[in-house]
Design an enzyme around this catalytic site. Structure first.
Site, PDB file in Angstrom:
ATOM      1  N   ASP A  60      28.893   8.634 -20.073  1.00  0.00           N
ATOM      2  CA  ASP A  60      28.870  10.020 -21.053  1.00  0.00           C
ATOM      3  C   ASP A  60      28.141  10.058 -21.788  1.00  0.00           C
ATOM      4  OD1 ASP A  60      30.218  12.285 -21.998  1.00  0.00           O
ATOM      5  OD2 ASP A  60      32.224  11.411 -22.404  1.00  0.00           O
TER       6      ASP A  60
ATOM      7  N   ASP B 220      26.117   2.797 -19.375  1.00  0.00           N
ATOM      8  CA  ASP B 220      27.047   3.605 -20.140  1.00  0.00           C
ATOM      9  C   ASP B 220      26.989   4.854 -19.652  1.00  0.00           C
ATOM     10  OD1 ASP B 220      29.588   3.793 -20.651  1.00  0.00           O
ATOM     11  OD2 ASP B 220      28.710   5.232 -22.163  1.00  0.00           O
TER      12      ASP B 220
END
Length: 272
Positions: free
Chosen positions: A10, A8
């Protein structure tokens, strides 16, 4: 056995406009030691090239091919179900671009699908049109079901899931979601890296998307506390990650990195 990483972005490798300490070095480590990796994002607004440009500006050594968005997953899924179909889209350039790539036409009348993605300028007129299309038989598709998105400084904006919920309530029809934690996106990402389930490691900061999706697929899961999910939230979930780390900087430690590779000795940072 080779291993590869789904990562992932952010809250995992950057926060706001700054890379998380150790993140650039971690990606350099994966690149230098030939571990395949792919960045996963539930944001369909931008193209993979746009996302890659942002990461490069932050100092990451990445290419367009290292990015996999929920817009890409949505387009490929629909193309596999109905080639050369039509769609009415509430969303932005990244999603539209991916649909065009797979041969879809964007229409204003009688679409096969109504697709909802992220958008900063969503108009109620568009929502009303989408409602009528779904009521008349178009299938409702969500790029993801996240209710809100952090925008920095402790503030949020409405996420794709918020708009999808409105359409579901108005039409009585349930949307099919392709983004995390959907197995559709998780499986596509794994296959993109040509990995088996046992070879796949997911690093994420959100229990309800990254960890739930990857854990359900049988991937090794690593939760980093540098983003959305905090220590105080962990007791809310009936499932748990295989490893909990403070940030990806911890994975620069060879002992921990090797433990994750071999899924041995669950690691929890001191103080937890």
């Amino acid at each position: 056995m080779k291993k590869g990483f789904l990562i992932d972005m952010d809250g995992v490798i950057y926060k706001g406009k700054e890379p998380i300490p150790g993140a650039v070095e971690f990606i350099d480590k994966l690149r230098g030691e030939n571990y395949p990796f792919l960045f996963l994002t539930n944001n369909s607004q931008r193209t993979s090239r746009d996302v890659c440009y942002k990461l490069r500006q932050l100092g990451f050594n990445v290419d367009d091919e290292d990015i996999f968005t929920c817009g890409m997953a949505t387009a490929r899924f629909l193309a596999s179900k109905k080639p050369s179909g039509t769609a009415y889209v509430i969303g932005e350039g990244g999603l539209l671009n991916e649909l065009h790539k797979v041969g879809y036409s964007i229409v204003d009348d009688n679409p096969d699908y109504v697709i909802i993605g992220e958008g900063r300028t969503i108009m109620l007129e568009s929502v009303d049109k989408a409602i009528n299309m779904v009521m008349n038989g178009a299938k409702l598709i969500a790029t993801n079901l996240e209710p809100n998105c952090p925008v920095g400084n402790g503030k949020y904006r409405a996420g794709c899931g918020a708009f999808v919920a409105m359409l579901e309530f108005a039409t009585g029809k349930q949307a099919f979601s392709v983004g995390k934690p959907s197995p559709v996106m998780m499986r596509m990402a794994r296959k993109t890296l040509q990995l088996t389930t046992a070879e796949t490691i997911m690093i994420g900061d959100t229990m309800s998307t990254d960890i739930l999706g990857a854990g359900s697929m049988g991937f090794t899961t690593v939760l980093t506390l540098s983003g959305v999910t905090k220590e105080k939230h962990l007791t809310q979930y009936a499932y748990s990650p295989d490893f909990i780390i403070k940030s990806v900087n911890d994975l620069l430690t060879e002992e921990l990195f090797n433990s994750v590779l071999h899924r041995q000795n669950e690691y929890v940072p001191s103080g937890l």
